[in-house]
Design a protein around this motif. Sequence first.
Motif, PDB file in Angstrom:
ATOM      1  N   PRO A 244      14.002  -8.405  -2.236  1.00 31.20           N
ATOM      2  CA  PRO A 244      13.072  -7.876  -1.236  1.00 31.20           C
ATOM      3  C   PRO A 244      13.758  -7.156  -0.075  1.00 31.20           C
ATOM      4  N   HIS A 245      15.114  -7.121  -0.039  1.00 31.48           N
ATOM      5  CA  HIS A 245      15.801  -6.644   1.159  1.00 31.48           C
ATOM      6  C   HIS A 245      15.428  -5.217   1.569  1.00 31.48           C
ATOM      7  N   ILE A 248      11.324  -4.721   2.084  1.00 35.81           N
ATOM      8  CA  ILE A 248      10.721  -5.312   3.281  1.00 35.81           C
ATOM      9  C   ILE A 248      10.666  -4.300   4.440  1.00 35.81           C
ATOM     10  N   ASP A 249      11.680  -3.428   4.494  1.00 37.32           N
ATOM     11  CA  ASP A 249      11.674  -2.360   5.506  1.00 37.32           C
ATOM     12  C   ASP A 249      10.461  -1.447   5.322  1.00 37.32           C
ATOM     13  N   LEU A 251       7.733  -2.156   3.785  1.00 37.54           N
ATOM     14  CA  LEU A 251       6.489  -2.887   4.053  1.00 37.54           C
ATOM     15  C   LEU A 251       6.154  -2.876   5.541  1.00 37.54           C
ATOM     16  N   MET A 252       7.172  -3.068   6.370  1.00 35.13           N
ATOM     17  CA  MET A 252       6.920  -3.063   7.816  1.00 35.13           C
ATOM     18  C   MET A 252       6.387  -1.698   8.264  1.00 35.13           C
ATOM     19  N   TYR A 255       2.818  -1.413   7.349  1.00 38.17           N
ATOM     20  CA  TYR A 255       1.973  -2.160   8.287  1.00 38.17           C
ATOM     21  C   TYR A 255       1.701  -1.329   9.548  1.00 38.17           C
ATOM     22  N   VAL A 256       2.771  -0.695  10.029  1.00 38.95           N
ATOM     23  CA  VAL A 256       2.604   0.135  11.236  1.00 38.95           C
ATOM     24  C   VAL A 256       1.617   1.271  10.954  1.00 38.95           C
TER      25      VAL A 256
ATOM     26  N   ILE B 502      -2.103  -7.474  12.252  1.00 35.66           N
ATOM     27  CA  ILE B 502      -1.031  -6.615  11.719  1.00 35.66           C
ATOM     28  C   ILE B 502       0.288  -6.920  12.424  1.00 35.66           C
ATOM     29  N   VAL B 506       3.788  -7.990  10.785  1.00 41.28           N
ATOM     30  CA  VAL B 506       5.061  -7.297  11.010  1.00 41.28           C
ATOM     31  C   VAL B 506       6.096  -8.278  11.539  1.00 41.28           C
ATOM     32  N   LEU B 509       7.370 -10.350   8.726  1.00 40.18           N
ATOM     33  CA  LEU B 509       8.285  -9.583   7.866  1.00 40.18           C
ATOM     34  C   LEU B 509       9.634  -9.401   8.555  1.00 40.18           C
TER      35      LEU B 509
END
Lengths: 359, 530
Positions: A244-245, A248-249, A251-252, A255-256, B502, B506, B509
């Motif tokens: 996931p390393h 995960i970046d 994914l963040m 989200y933003v 959200i 974040v 994560l």
Amino acid sequence: MAATPGAPTGGKATGWLDQRTRIGPLLAASLHVRIPMSAKTYYFGGIALFLFGIQAATGTLLALYYKPTPEAAYESVQFITSDVSFGWLIRSVHHWAANLMILFVILHLVRVFMQAAYKYPRELTWVFGSLLLMLTLAFGFTGYLLPWDQLAYWATVVGTEIAGSVPIIGESLLLLLRGGTDVTGDTMTRFFGIHVLVLPIATAGLLVVHLVLVHQLGLANPKRPEPRVTTPEIEKEPQRPFFPHYIIDELMAWYVLLAILVVLASVFPAGLEEQANPLQTPAHTKPEWYYLGVYQLLKVIPWKVIGIMVPIVGVALLVVWPFLDRNPEVVMRRRKIAVGGATVVIVGLIAFTIWGYVS
Amino acid sequence: MPGDRMLHQPRLLRRVVRLGGTLTLAGLATFAVAFSASAESPSPSAAAAGSPAPSASPAASAAPAPTPGPSDTNWMYATPAPTEAIPLATAPPLPPRVAHPDGGDANGCYDCHSAVNEEQSKIAAAWKDSAHGQAEVACADCHGGDPGSDQITKAMDPAIGFVGSPDRQESVGLCGSCHANVDTMKASGLPTDQYAKYWSSVHGQQLITANDARVAVCTDCHGVHDVKKVSDPTAKTFALNVPELCSSCHSDEKRMEPYGIPTDQYDVYAKSVHGHALLDNKDVRAPSCASCHGSHDAQPPTSTTVVEVCGKCHTATQDLYMESRHSELQAVAPKCWTCHGTHDVSKPSSELFFHPTPPDYTCVTCHDLQTHTLRLELDQFDDPANRRCDTCHHPESQIYSQIEGISGAVTSAEEAYVDAEDEIQHAAGLGMITSDAEVALAGAKTSLIQAQAAVHTTKLTSIAELSADAVTKSNEAKALATAKIDETNFRRAAMVIVLALILLGVAYLWLTKRRLDRELERDLEAKGRE
């Protein structure tokens, strides 16, 4: 490394699934791989992918209520926005995600160009990527008509007229796009079909190829050209798991983007002009922002043929650029002509877009 | 402005007698006032009254109005109304068309005159481009002579009917010789009543009775050699250009001075709702001078016709007015212009009900102290500030209370409408689709307009009902818009919650990433040690 049949991997549930799908090796090959520590994401491509997913999901929901006929389209959009539960949210997210998708695909292309990531061995990745940009713009063009309001109708009239001015094939292209001489219900059903069937399937197909190529070739190193032969130094470079390393970046960032979409949809919900009226031309008809630069270019160049050929030749050059650029260097300061030329084109497009907006 | 406007016939007659030989002068003044007030001024023909004089004013002979009925007193101006005993000067007999030899396809006049000198060449070119030139109405049709000849002595020989240039008086008959001829005009489809109308106008009457050639004749408006069709936007007679055309004479102080006619009508009109629509918005449907005064039959509207003149466009309002107590009063009644003005018609509003502070009333404001009857002091209404109900209706009168009721009802309807409009704009500004509220508001607008128009009936009950309907519909529209604003507030509140979730995602994560990075670092360090 393929899992041994009958020897479940992971937990009980995944083991059960793996026994019945044999998906373990595929996941191992696609996700559970290691990439160089120096390989890092610049987010734009991943965000474009995320937005495509958003578009597919929200577009499917919209299609449940949307009626693609001139008589019913406007009212169905009104119904979606005003009466369907969270219809306003779905439509507004679709509206904003469409704009953001075009923006991030362009940003992705500019980033890849500036860091020369299109060079050996990623030429085909670039070609498929640039085709994906064309498809994204086509999504915008065909989707824009569907609300069937004045803005949509007349922007499509102007847009298809631009296509009609292409030398030699212009007239046929215009008839093909409109399904007749004018923008009518035939144009709408045509655009709807292209928007919800042709383009998603084509985009999904090209995306798979694009992503497989990215996966197979790995991420380009912006500091040095890709060596044609693997050296011991490269093999010794420390690595980290892709999942996931690395993921995960991404994914963040997604989200933003989701947060941005929620804010845009809540504060600036998608509007609706008056219903399309082919007999009443609005005072100022302009295409959407991503076509505004080309539109303004066509307006100011007195020779129509040259005006239309400039963007066509530009797009053709864009697609085949990796095969034209023979400079092996990737650092910007050693690619002065390519970077300078691209900067002029980008600044020019921004300037024409602003000019088109204010004129 | 004449100071001798009055309401009642006896006084009118006394004034007529007193004016006697100076009837002409009074007529002149009438015309002046009529142009400034555009109200009724049935003035007789001075000539027909047996007092033709070279100094006779155009207005003195300018009242081809229908004969007033018994109740039609000349309540505005001290000029006698035309009666059957004082008929208008009749139109002179129509002269025959100018006869000339048939030149066939030849037009020797044009051939020579276009080559004589620059001035003549311009005239020839103007004719060729004119409506006449296009319609093959040639030089000889107006000037006579032989168009088939290229010999000046023969072509312009009076013996064969060369008439040269007609003077201004003659020019009307010359134009009429074709334009009043049904057979001649049949092919063009143009009307043939302009000649008769012209002689019934103030212009024509002044020309025929006073032999005053300074008045407008056909060529002043239509041009001479460069006659253009009325439908031609470059024509002086095109709808948008009419005010400027009339103004070319009527704003000329020197030219109007002998007639005592004010010269500010154009400036006043240009600022009015009518002038704004026509001159600024280029709306050819808006009234120009000719719409109220007539064109060929130009004259000021009269007492009996002013409502009909306004009613030509404002038909529904006219019907409502005819239901009112005002219309029943006839002579002493306020007419359209009393409240709305004439050339200076402005957008009506609730301000037309009352003065900001009640005016000073004196007995003579409303009463004739000699006859003990009602009178209307007309001078007051020249000032737009006085075009108010309480200019006539005293605060202690019963009617004043009724006006308060009407004003209150209409004002509340207007306020409710504006409130709803603001709320919808607010909702639209928030990005909401407000089409349902706008449809409801359009219904409220219809009721509001009906209520405002019903003010002309002066009937409180019906006005109150329509106003209440407008208030109800406005409130319904406002409620729809308010619901949208509430919805926006809900969305924004929900947005904050979603953003918080959200952010939590974040943060989770990020913490996971930090943990993974540390684990990876440890693994790499361990590998390095190995």
